[in-house]
Design an enzyme around this catalytic site. Sequence first.
Site, PDB file in Angstrom:
ATOM      1  N   ARG A  51      -2.728 111.086  67.939  1.00  0.00           N
ATOM      2  CA  ARG A  51      -2.845 112.405  69.190  1.00  0.00           C
ATOM      3  C   ARG A  51      -4.082 113.286  68.679  1.00  0.00           C
ATOM      4  O   ARG A  51      -4.448 113.166  67.613  1.00  0.00           O
ATOM      5  CB  ARG A  51      -1.753 112.832  69.586  1.00  0.00           C
ATOM      6  CG  ARG A  51      -0.518 112.765  68.661  1.00  0.00           C
ATOM      7  CD  ARG A  51      -0.762 113.941  67.625  1.00  0.00           C
ATOM      8  NE  ARG A  51      -1.120 115.081  68.257  1.00  0.00           N
ATOM      9  CZ  ARG A  51      -1.843 115.977  67.708  1.00  0.00           C
ATOM     10  NH1 ARG A  51      -2.191 115.676  66.438  1.00  0.00           N
ATOM     11  NH2 ARG A  51      -2.253 117.276  68.155  1.00  0.00           N
ATOM     12  N   GLY A  52      -4.267 113.699  69.764  1.00  0.00           N
ATOM     13  CA  GLY A  52      -5.656 114.624  69.433  1.00  0.00           C
ATOM     14  C   GLY A  52      -6.971 113.773  69.961  1.00  0.00           C
ATOM     15  O   GLY A  52      -7.146 112.582  69.691  1.00  0.00           O
ATOM     16  N   ALA A  53      -7.634 114.289  70.858  1.00  0.00           N
ATOM     17  CA  ALA A  53      -8.809 113.722  71.648  1.00  0.00           C
ATOM     18  C   ALA A  53      -9.787 113.051  70.669  1.00  0.00           C
ATOM     19  O   ALA A  53     -10.069 111.766  70.801  1.00  0.00           O
ATOM     20  CB  ALA A  53      -9.544 114.545  72.512  1.00  0.00           C
ATOM     21  N   ARG A  88      -4.502 106.088  77.595  1.00  0.00           N
ATOM     22  CA  ARG A  88      -4.110 107.591  77.825  1.00  0.00           C
ATOM     23  C   ARG A  88      -5.295 107.886  78.778  1.00  0.00           C
ATOM     24  O   ARG A  88      -6.581 107.860  78.611  1.00  0.00           O
ATOM     25  CB  ARG A  88      -4.485 108.447  76.726  1.00  0.00           C
ATOM     26  CG  ARG A  88      -3.501 108.256  75.457  1.00  0.00           C
ATOM     27  CD  ARG A  88      -2.046 108.719  75.707  1.00  0.00           C
ATOM     28  NE  ARG A  88      -1.867 110.019  76.018  1.00  0.00           N
ATOM     29  CZ  ARG A  88      -1.728 111.287  74.895  1.00  0.00           C
ATOM     30  NH1 ARG A  88      -1.860 110.698  73.729  1.00  0.00           N
ATOM     31  NH2 ARG A  88      -1.590 112.603  75.619  1.00  0.00           N
ATOM     32  N   GLN A 205       4.195 119.958  69.300  1.00  0.00           N
ATOM     33  CA  GLN A 205       3.006 119.666  68.271  1.00  0.00           C
ATOM     34  C   GLN A 205       2.508 120.914  67.782  1.00  0.00           C
ATOM     35  O   GLN A 205       1.949 120.684  66.650  1.00  0.00           O
ATOM     36  CB  GLN A 205       1.781 119.140  69.384  1.00  0.00           C
ATOM     37  CG  GLN A 205       2.105 117.591  69.637  1.00  0.00           C
ATOM     38  CD  GLN A 205       1.509 117.057  70.986  1.00  0.00           C
ATOM     39  OE1 GLN A 205       2.011 117.459  72.119  1.00  0.00           O
ATOM     40  NE2 GLN A 205       0.249 116.558  70.711  1.00  0.00           N
ATOM     41  N   ASP A 245      -9.169 118.248  75.689  1.00  0.00           N
ATOM     42  CA  ASP A 245      -9.104 116.876  75.858  1.00  0.00           C
ATOM     43  C   ASP A 245     -10.215 116.266  76.660  1.00  0.00           C
ATOM     44  O   ASP A 245     -10.668 115.101  76.813  1.00  0.00           O
ATOM     45  CB  ASP A 245      -7.595 116.124  76.231  1.00  0.00           C
ATOM     46  CG  ASP A 245      -6.579 116.375  75.181  1.00  0.00           C
ATOM     47  OD1 ASP A 245      -6.354 115.562  74.629  1.00  0.00           O
ATOM     48  OD2 ASP A 245      -6.004 117.842  74.961  1.00  0.00           O
ATOM     49  N   ASN A 255      -6.453 120.838  78.447  1.00  0.00           N
ATOM     50  CA  ASN A 255      -6.125 121.015  77.154  1.00  0.00           C
ATOM     51  C   ASN A 255      -4.352 121.054  77.364  1.00  0.00           C
ATOM     52  O   ASN A 255      -3.939 121.022  78.570  1.00  0.00           O
ATOM     53  CB  ASN A 255      -6.237 122.221  76.416  1.00  0.00           C
ATOM     54  CG  ASN A 255      -6.039 122.330  75.010  1.00  0.00           C
ATOM     55  OD1 ASN A 255      -6.552 121.007  74.398  1.00  0.00           O
ATOM     56  ND2 ASN A 255      -5.433 123.316  74.445  1.00  0.00           N
ATOM     57  N   LYS A 256      -3.709 120.936  76.105  1.00  0.00           N
ATOM     58  CA  LYS A 256      -2.490 120.796  76.342  1.00  0.00           C
ATOM     59  C   LYS A 256      -1.530 121.676  77.322  1.00  0.00           C
ATOM     60  O   LYS A 256      -1.961 122.998  77.344  1.00  0.00           O
ATOM     61  CB  LYS A 256      -1.721 120.769  75.037  1.00  0.00           C
ATOM     62  CG  LYS A 256      -0.219 120.852  75.139  1.00  0.00           C
ATOM     63  CD  LYS A 256       0.210 119.373  75.421  1.00  0.00           C
ATOM     64  CE  LYS A 256      -0.314 118.070  74.575  1.00  0.00           C
ATOM     65  NZ  LYS A 256       0.030 116.931  74.864  1.00  0.00           N
TER      66      LYS A 256
END
Length: 342
Positions: A51-53, A88, A205, A245, A255-256
């Site tokens: 995970r993480g763009a 995603r 996270q 992201d 973003n998150k």
Amino acid sequence: MLHPTIVEDRASNAGNSILILDQTRLPQVAVQVRLNTVDDVAHAIRSMQVRGAPLIGVTAAYGVALGLKHDASDSQLAQVVDMLAATRPTAVNLHWALARMQRVLQKFPQGCNALALGTRREVAWHEARAIAAEDVATNVAIGEHGLRILTMHKPKDAVLQIMTHCNAGRLATVAHGTALAPVYAAHAAGIPVHVWVSETRPRNQGLLTAWELAEAGVPHTLIADNAAGLLIMQGKVDLLIVGADRIAANGDTANKIGTYLKALAAQAHGVPFYVAAPLSTIDFSCPTGYAICIEERAAAELGAGDVPVVNPAFDITPAHLITGILSENGVVSVEELAQWKS
């Protein structure tokens, strides 16, 4: 010992494969998982083992190479790209990496013999490796540019208090990270820093950020997401820096979930709010944040049983709340973002 997020394993019995750090097992245990097929890669991205763009983009690039292992035809390439693109929806680096892989590979016609198909496979691996190497270099540059920002905001004779959200460190990239790259650069330079780490429910996270900061020896404190506003109001935060992201052409940033609330609190109390991301995260074809598709995660992540649930994975921080956007090219205001359009 720093655990790598992704490495190529050319010595496996199955031939070329990749090893990833299974981030669904962190912070309890660090376990590597081998991905041998494009189906393995799609599952790893979808299930958030990676995970993480930026890391998603790199993993997808390797997924294309794995998907052409036995069949490098045009039809197989298209099928592999479509499969990975569906994993995603929000992280633009995924689609950027897939488009780059497809663009490069289409320069090498599928041909009708084994030599031509073998060449296309070799090119796929070469390009995936290049994307991974570029991610490392990009994050080093983000750290160097960001270090100047941190130095500018550091109080005299005091520890620099930084707040971040989710995980935009080395675990979200091949190495160094985006939002945390300047933090690591400051720590290496001997500048005293402390990081406020929000837990980032429901996937928690922030615990990954705490885990990697502990590995690097950077002082930090984990907080509940809703404690952020109070700490900002109390003057305990000198600046905020988060990852992204997807960044729209006007600077609106996905973003998150929870990032927007932090940006609002920062604006209310005059605290700088920065976004750190590689240029590949900027989607100049997307005019504003309203055009960004927000991924909806499973209700089960909230553990609420039969209670009706809405579980968006991301939110949109409007451009006017962002002090600056930091990339490998430096830092600009949202009004200056267009100068990075190639």
